[in-house]
Design an enzyme around this catalytic site. Sequence first.
Site, PDB file in Angstrom:
ATOM      1  N   ASN A  50      25.045  58.832  54.613  1.00 17.67           N
ATOM      2  CA  ASN A  50      24.884  57.695  54.906  1.00 17.67           C
ATOM      3  C   ASN A  50      26.132  58.423  56.219  1.00 17.67           C
ATOM      4  OD1 ASN A  50      22.984  57.605  53.200  1.00 17.67           O
ATOM      5  ND2 ASN A  50      22.003  56.603  54.691  1.00 17.67           N
ATOM      6  N   VAL A  57      27.553  55.851  60.801  1.00 18.14           N
ATOM      7  CA  VAL A  57      26.884  54.717  59.686  1.00 18.14           C
ATOM      8  C   VAL A  57      25.811  55.279  59.961  1.00 18.14           C
ATOM      9  CG1 VAL A  57      26.595  53.044  58.597  1.00 18.14           C
ATOM     10  CG2 VAL A  57      29.115  53.892  59.824  1.00 18.14           C
ATOM     11  N   CYS A  58      24.811  55.947  59.463  1.00 12.03           N
ATOM     12  CA  CYS A  58      23.808  55.878  59.846  1.00 12.03           C
ATOM     13  C   CYS A  58      22.482  54.995  58.496  1.00 12.03           C
ATOM     14  CB  CYS A  58      23.129  57.425  59.042  1.00 12.03           C
ATOM     15  SG  CYS A  58      21.382  58.488  59.631  1.00 12.03           S
ATOM     16  N   LEU A  59      21.564  54.343  59.327  1.00 16.07           N
ATOM     17  CA  LEU A  59      21.455  53.195  58.406  1.00 16.07           C
ATOM     18  C   LEU A  59      20.439  52.704  59.539  1.00 16.07           C
ATOM     19  CD1 LEU A  59      21.415  51.042  55.748  1.00 16.07           C
ATOM     20  CD2 LEU A  59      22.963  49.935  57.372  1.00 16.07           C
TER      21      LEU A  59
END
Length: 224
Positions: A50, A57-59
């Site tokens: 992530n 930032v993969c969220l």
Amino acid sequence: MDLLRAIIIGPSGTPYHDGLFVFDCLFPPKYPNEPPMVYYYSGGLRLNPNLYNCGKVCLSLLGTWHGNNTEMWVPGQSTMLQVLVSIQALILNAKPFFNEPGFDSSYPGAEGEKKSNHYNEEVFILSLKTMIYTLRRPPEHFQDFVVGHFRSQAHDILVACSAYANGALPGSVVVKNGVADVNKTGKGSAYGFRSSLAKVMKLLARDFVKNGSTDCEKFQTSRS
């Protein structure tokens, strides 16, 4: 306020323990009706599915990954604190291998655990390199915090490294009074991991000594 800089301490029980992870956050004009933009200082290292080496930032909460309604940003209700807690709990977790979409179903049981343990070894090495990077180039306004954190935690970090070099699974060690307490067992420390760990440990120990930490000199010549 338009900008915020935050440091998250890697949680105990994970391969990120005692590390410092730096994030810059930009609040857009429509915040809090839309999520902030978050950039991760990766130092060019990809230590989590992530957290990209480009800083992404993969969220779901940030709108950078799809998710169900309960995981998305709720205008006027979701907060920056919620984002930081989510990064600490959901991204910097004990088994980041399974953060990769579909891996929990593609690699069930023993196969998944084996791959997860191997991934944790790789992640721990990258986490140590991130410590070196952060200590050598501390983020502005956090210089004293970085120096103080690593000065107080240096010996415990290196004791944990020694335990991992001797077979403990990365993330499984808690250091109490200078002694490693392994709270779970398993087959770890393949030769490639031990070799990489020994090299990074010496560099880290050297930087810790320069930073003013005590009882770290012996790790500079350790043959873990």
